[in-house]
Design a protein around this motif. Structure first.
Motif, PDB file in Angstrom:
ATOM      1  N   ASP A   7      18.172 -22.713  29.805  1.00 25.23           N
ATOM      2  CA  ASP A   7      18.556 -21.441  30.402  1.00 25.23           C
ATOM      3  C   ASP A   7      17.750 -20.325  29.743  1.00 25.23           C
ATOM      4  OD1 ASP A   7      19.830 -19.486  31.828  1.00 25.23           O
ATOM      5  OD2 ASP A   7      21.716 -19.592  30.701  1.00 25.23           O
ATOM      6  N   ARG A   8      16.471 -20.205  30.127  1.00 28.87           N
ATOM      7  CA  ARG A   8      15.532 -19.376  29.386  1.00 28.87           C
ATOM      8  C   ARG A   8      15.071 -18.125  30.118  1.00 28.87           C
ATOM      9  NH1 ARG A   8      11.603 -24.403  27.707  1.00 28.87           N
ATOM     10  NH2 ARG A   8      13.163 -25.626  26.576  1.00 28.87           N
ATOM     11  N   GLN A   9      15.635 -17.845  31.262  1.00 30.59           N
ATOM     12  CA  GLN A   9      15.122 -16.712  32.025  1.00 30.59           C
ATOM     13  C   GLN A   9      16.229 -16.117  32.867  1.00 30.59           C
ATOM     14  OE1 GLN A   9      11.843 -17.192  35.072  1.00 30.59           O
ATOM     15  NE2 GLN A   9      10.616 -16.469  33.349  1.00 30.59           N
ATOM     16  N   GLY A  10      16.212 -14.786  32.966  1.00 29.02           N
ATOM     17  CA  GLY A  10      17.198 -14.076  33.772  1.00 29.02           C
ATOM     18  C   GLY A  10      18.025 -13.148  32.916  1.00 29.02           C
ATOM     19  N   ALA A  11      18.505 -12.064  33.516  1.00 28.93           N
ATOM     20  CA  ALA A  11      19.215 -11.028  32.770  1.00 28.93           C
ATOM     21  C   ALA A  11      20.462 -11.540  32.082  1.00 28.93           C
ATOM     22  CB  ALA A  11      19.567  -9.876  33.721  1.00 28.93           C
ATOM     23  N   ASP A  12      21.093 -12.581  32.637  1.00 27.85           N
ATOM     24  CA  ASP A  12      22.318 -13.117  32.059  1.00 27.85           C
ATOM     25  C   ASP A  12      22.084 -14.478  31.418  1.00 27.85           C
ATOM     26  OD1 ASP A  12      25.085 -12.693  31.557  1.00 27.85           O
ATOM     27  OD2 ASP A  12      25.577 -14.179  33.086  1.00 27.85           O
ATOM     28  N   SER A  13      20.828 -14.806  31.135  1.00 29.72           N
ATOM     29  CA  SER A  13      20.495 -16.129  30.613  1.00 29.72           C
ATOM     30  C   SER A  13      20.872 -16.273  29.145  1.00 29.72           C
ATOM     31  CB  SER A  13      18.997 -16.399  30.775  1.00 29.72           C
ATOM     32  OG  SER A  13      18.242 -15.503  29.967  1.00 29.72           O
ATOM     33  N   ALA A  14      20.926 -17.531  28.698  1.00 24.69           N
ATOM     34  CA  ALA A  14      21.193 -17.803  27.285  1.00 24.69           C
ATOM     35  C   ALA A  14      20.063 -17.280  26.414  1.00 24.69           C
ATOM     36  CB  ALA A  14      21.379 -19.306  27.077  1.00 24.69           C
ATOM     37  N   ALA A  15      18.836 -17.299  26.933  1.00 26.66           N
ATOM     38  CA  ALA A  15      17.701 -16.785  26.157  1.00 26.66           C
ATOM     39  C   ALA A  15      17.890 -15.303  25.850  1.00 26.66           C
ATOM     40  CB  ALA A  15      16.397 -17.015  26.914  1.00 26.66           C
ATOM     41  N   VAL A  16      18.322 -14.536  26.845  1.00 27.90           N
ATOM     42  CA  VAL A  16      18.560 -13.110  26.631  1.00 27.90           C
ATOM     43  C   VAL A  16      19.695 -12.908  25.633  1.00 27.90           C
ATOM     44  CG1 VAL A  16      19.469 -11.019  27.727  1.00 27.90           C
ATOM     45  CG2 VAL A  16      17.599 -12.286  28.801  1.00 27.90           C
ATOM     46  N   ARG A  17      20.756 -13.687  25.773  1.00 24.66           N
ATOM     47  CA  ARG A  17      21.886 -13.566  24.850  1.00 24.66           C
ATOM     48  C   ARG A  17      21.461 -13.882  23.412  1.00 24.66           C
ATOM     49  NH1 ARG A  17      26.861 -13.494  27.674  1.00 24.66           N
ATOM     50  NH2 ARG A  17      26.588 -13.788  29.921  1.00 24.66           N
ATOM     51  N   LEU A  18      20.566 -14.844  23.266  1.00 29.29           N
ATOM     52  CA  LEU A  18      20.061 -15.198  21.939  1.00 29.29           C
ATOM     53  C   LEU A  18      19.294 -14.034  21.324  1.00 29.29           C
ATOM     54  CD1 LEU A  18      20.007 -17.975  20.257  1.00 29.29           C
ATOM     55  CD2 LEU A  18      17.594 -18.019  20.885  1.00 29.29           C
ATOM     56  N   GLU A  19      18.434 -13.396  22.120  1.00 29.32           N
ATOM     57  CA  GLU A  19      17.644 -12.276  21.617  1.00 29.32           C
ATOM     58  C   GLU A  19      18.527 -11.082  21.258  1.00 29.32           C
ATOM     59  OE1 GLU A  19      14.570 -12.501  20.865  1.00 29.32           O
ATOM     60  OE2 GLU A  19      14.280 -14.482  21.746  1.00 29.32           O
ATOM     61  N   LEU A  20      19.523 -10.807  22.086  1.00 30.54           N
ATOM     62  CA  LEU A  20      20.408  -9.681  21.804  1.00 30.54           C
ATOM     63  C   LEU A  20      21.233  -9.932  20.543  1.00 30.54           C
ATOM     64  CD1 LEU A  20      21.609  -8.805  25.423  1.00 30.54           C
ATOM     65  CD2 LEU A  20      19.793  -7.705  24.086  1.00 30.54           C
ATOM     66  N   GLN A  21      21.624 -11.173  20.334  1.00 33.70           N
ATOM     67  CA  GLN A  21      22.351 -11.483  19.109  1.00 33.70           C
ATOM     68  C   GLN A  21      21.463 -11.299  17.883  1.00 33.70           C
ATOM     69  OE1 GLN A  21      23.591 -15.611  17.922  1.00 33.70           O
ATOM     70  NE2 GLN A  21      25.648 -14.750  18.224  1.00 33.70           N
ATOM     71  N   ALA A  22      20.178 -11.672  17.995  1.00 30.76           N
ATOM     72  CA  ALA A  22      19.252 -11.456  16.884  1.00 30.76           C
ATOM     73  C   ALA A  22      19.099  -9.968  16.591  1.00 30.76           C
ATOM     74  CB  ALA A  22      17.893 -12.089  17.186  1.00 30.76           C
ATOM     75  N   ASP A  23      19.113  -9.130  17.631  1.00 31.78           N
ATOM     76  CA  ASP A  23      19.101  -7.685  17.424  1.00 31.78           C
ATOM     77  C   ASP A  23      20.361  -7.235  16.684  1.00 31.78           C
ATOM     78  OD1 ASP A  23      16.643  -7.003  18.577  1.00 31.78           O
ATOM     79  OD2 ASP A  23      17.497  -6.877  20.584  1.00 31.78           O
ATOM     80  N   CYS A  24      21.493  -7.789  17.056  1.00 28.05           N
ATOM     81  CA  CYS A  24      22.752  -7.442  16.413  1.00 28.05           C
ATOM     82  C   CYS A  24      22.725  -7.851  14.940  1.00 28.05           C
ATOM     83  CB  CYS A  24      23.905  -8.113  17.147  1.00 28.05           C
ATOM     84  SG  CYS A  24      25.551  -7.570  16.609  1.00 28.05           S
ATOM     85  N   TYR A  25      22.213  -9.043  14.652  1.00 29.98           N
ATOM     86  CA  TYR A  25      22.114  -9.491  13.262  1.00 29.98           C
ATOM     87  C   TYR A  25      21.183  -8.586  12.460  1.00 29.98           C
ATOM     88  CZ  TYR A  25      24.516 -13.898  14.365  1.00 29.98           C
ATOM     89  OH  TYR A  25      25.442 -14.852  14.727  1.00 29.98           O
ATOM     90  N   ALA A  26      20.123  -8.099  13.098  1.00 31.97           N
ATOM     91  CA  ALA A  26      19.250  -7.127  12.427  1.00 31.97           C
ATOM     92  C   ALA A  26      20.036  -5.873  12.063  1.00 31.97           C
ATOM     93  CB  ALA A  26      18.063  -6.776  13.316  1.00 31.97           C
ATOM     94  N   GLY A  27      20.919  -5.449  12.959  1.00 33.51           N
ATOM     95  CA  GLY A  27      21.759  -4.299  12.681  1.00 33.51           C
ATOM     96  C   GLY A  27      22.752  -4.558  11.558  1.00 33.51           C
ATOM     97  N   VAL A  28      23.302  -5.766  11.503  1.00 32.94           N
ATOM     98  CA  VAL A  28      24.232  -6.131  10.429  1.00 32.94           C
ATOM     99  C   VAL A  28      23.541  -6.016   9.069  1.00 32.94           C
ATOM    100  CG1 VAL A  28      25.562  -8.021   9.414  1.00 32.94           C
ATOM    101  CG2 VAL A  28      25.679  -7.598  11.885  1.00 32.94           C
ATOM    102  N   TRP A  29      22.342  -6.583   8.962  1.00 35.82           N
ATOM    103  CA  TRP A  29      21.600  -6.450   7.703  1.00 35.82           C
ATOM    104  C   TRP A  29      21.342  -4.983   7.381  1.00 35.82           C
ATOM    105  CZ3 TRP A  29      16.466  -4.490   7.725  1.00 35.82           C
ATOM    106  CH2 TRP A  29      15.912  -4.354   6.443  1.00 35.82           C
ATOM    107  N   THR A  30      20.964  -4.187   8.385  1.00 36.11           N
ATOM    108  CA  THR A  30      20.695  -2.775   8.164  1.00 36.11           C
ATOM    109  C   THR A  30      21.913  -2.078   7.567  1.00 36.11           C
ATOM    110  OG1 THR A  30      19.121  -2.741  10.010  1.00 36.11           O
ATOM    111  CG2 THR A  30      19.991  -0.626   9.281  1.00 36.11           C
ATOM    112  N   HIS A  31      23.097  -2.410   8.083  1.00 34.17           N
ATOM    113  CA  HIS A  31      24.341  -1.827   7.573  1.00 34.17           C
ATOM    114  C   HIS A  31      24.488  -2.058   6.075  1.00 34.17           C
ATOM    115  CE1 HIS A  31      28.700  -0.748   7.844  1.00 34.17           C
ATOM    116  NE2 HIS A  31      28.802  -1.616   6.848  1.00 34.17           N
ATOM    117  N   HIS A  32      24.075  -3.233   5.605  1.00 31.41           N
ATOM    118  CA  HIS A  32      24.298  -3.628   4.214  1.00 31.41           C
ATOM    119  C   HIS A  32      23.056  -3.492   3.337  1.00 31.41           C
ATOM    120  CE1 HIS A  32      28.292  -5.343   5.045  1.00 31.41           C
ATOM    121  NE2 HIS A  32      27.770  -5.835   6.157  1.00 31.41           N
ATOM    122  N   ALA A  33      21.932  -3.078   3.904  1.00 30.58           N
ATOM    123  CA  ALA A  33      20.661  -3.140   3.178  1.00 30.58           C
ATOM    124  C   ALA A  33      20.673  -2.342   1.887  1.00 30.58           C
ATOM    125  CB  ALA A  33      19.519  -2.663   4.084  1.00 30.58           C
TER     126      ALA A  33
END
Length: 294
Positions: A191-217
Motif C-alpha cells: 500500500d505505497r501510493q495514495g493520499a490515504d495509503s500506508a506509505a503516507v501514514r508512515l511518512e507522517l508518523q516519521a514527521d511526528c517522531y521528528a517533532g517528539v525529538w524536537t520537544h525533548h532536544a
C-alpha cells in the motif's frame, strides 16, 4: 539552534563516504524517472521500495575512518561552524533521546548509523544516487544523506532552509529507524501510493517522531556530559522546520514540478499534513500521539 560548545561529539555514529565510489545505478530514464524519484523518494524509506536500486543487494562497501570526521568535528563548537559537524551533533542528540525513550518504555533501542555520501552510494537496499534525497535503509539500519540535498531544499523545493531545517530532515529519517525497530514499517506492505495509503501514514508518523525529538532536544542529556547537547531552539528554528516539512509535501512538489496535484500518486502526504504531524509531536512530546495508522 545552539550547541553545548564544550560537549564532545561521537563520530563513531557517522560514516563519511564522501569522495568514495558508490556503484552501479539504474533509476529509470528521462524526466518521468526523475520526477518519480523526486516525488516518491524525497525523505523516503528505502529506494528499493520505489524501484530505485539495481535489483540486487549491493555490498555496503568501504567507509572512511570515523577518526577523519572526528578530527574536524570534536565538540559542539565545531557544530556551530560546520554543516557536517552539525549533522553529526544532531545524530548524537537523536540517538541519546531515542535510547532513553525506548528504555522508558521498557524497550531496547538499537542505534542507527548515518552515512554521508556524494553522487551515489551502495547500501543493503541497493545502489542509490543523490537524486533520491535523504533516505533510510531498513536492511542495514542506516540513514543516508548527500549534504547537497540541503541546497536542493532551498533551491528547487523553495524552503527557507537553515540549521534546524536540516535537523528536521535528519530527525525524520531517524523516525523511520524507530518505525523499523517497532515493526511499524512492516504495515506498509504494497500500500505505497495514495493520499490515504500506508506509505503516507508512515511518512507522517516519521514527521511526528521528528517533532517528539524536537520537544525533548534541549532537555535530553548526553551520557558523556550529563548535559543536553542542543542548548537552545528558538521560535524561528521551529518555523524553519515547519517550512521544510511543508516544502516537501506531495502537493507542493507536484505543483512546482507539473503545475497540478494528483493525490492518487501521493507517497508522503500534503504540506499541511506534514506540518500538522510535526506540530503534534512537538507540542505533545509523546510518541503515543503519533498513531497515524489509527
Amino acid at each position: 539552534m545552539r550547541f553545548d560548545d564544550d560537549a564532545p561529539l561521537d563520530a563513531s555514529q557517522v560514516q563519511d563516504r564522501r569522495g568514495l565510489p558508490g556503484g552501479r545505478l539504474t533509476v529509470g530514464g528521462g524526466v518521468v524517472g526523475l520526477l518519480t524519484v523526486l516525488v516518491a523518494v524525497v525523505f523516503g524509506v528505502d529506494p528499493a521500495l520505489f524501484g530505485v536500486s539495481d535489483g540486487a543487494v549491493a555490498p555496503v562497501g568501504r567507509a572512511t575512518s570515523p577518526a577523519q570526521l572526528q578530527a574536524a568535528c570534536r565538540t559542539g563548537a565545531d557544530a556551530e561552524r560546520r554543516q557536517d559537524c552539525r549533522i553529526l551533533a544532531t545524530v548524537n542528540s537523536l540517538q541519546s533521546f531515542w535510547q532513553a525513550e525506548f528504555a522508558r518504555r521498557q524497550g531496547q533501542y538499537a542505534p542507527a548509523s548515518t552515512v554521508l555520501f556524494d553522487d551515489q552510494v551502495s547500501t543493503a537496499c541497493g545502489t542509490a544516487s543523490s537524486a533520491v534525497g535523504p533516505f533510510y535503509c531498513p536492511a542495514d539500519r542506516r540513514a543516508y544523506f548527500d549534504l547537497g540535498f540541503f541546497d536542493e531544499l532551498t533551491g528547487r523545493l523553495g524552503a527557507q532552509g537553515g540549521p534546524f531545517a536540516e535537523a528536521y530532515v535528519v530527525a525524520h529519517e531517524y523516525g523511520h529507524h524507530v518505525q523499523n525497530l517497532t515493526g511499524t514499517m512492516a504495515k506498509v506492505g504494497n500500500d505505497r501510493q495514495g493520499a490515504d495509503s500506508a506509505a503516507v501514514r508512515l511518512e507522517l508518523q516519521a514527521d511526528c517522531y521528528a517533532g517528539v525529538w524536537t520537544h525533548h532536544a534541549t532537555t535530553t542529556p548526553q551520557a558523556s556530559t550529563g548535559r543536553p547537547l542542543i542548548t537552545q531552539l528558538t521560535d524561528q528554528d521551529i518555523a524553519r522546520a515547519l517550512d521544510a516539512a511543508q516544502s516537501v509535501g506531495d502537493d507542493r512538489i507536484q505543483q512546482r514540478a507539473t503545475g497540478r496535484t494528483n493525490p492518487e500518486t501521493w507517497t508522503h502526504g500534503s504540506s499541511a499534513q506534514r506540518a500538522q504531524w510535526f506540530t503534534t509531536g512537538y507540542r505533545t512530546g509523546d510518541m503515543a500521539q503519533c498513531d497515524t495508522f489509527d
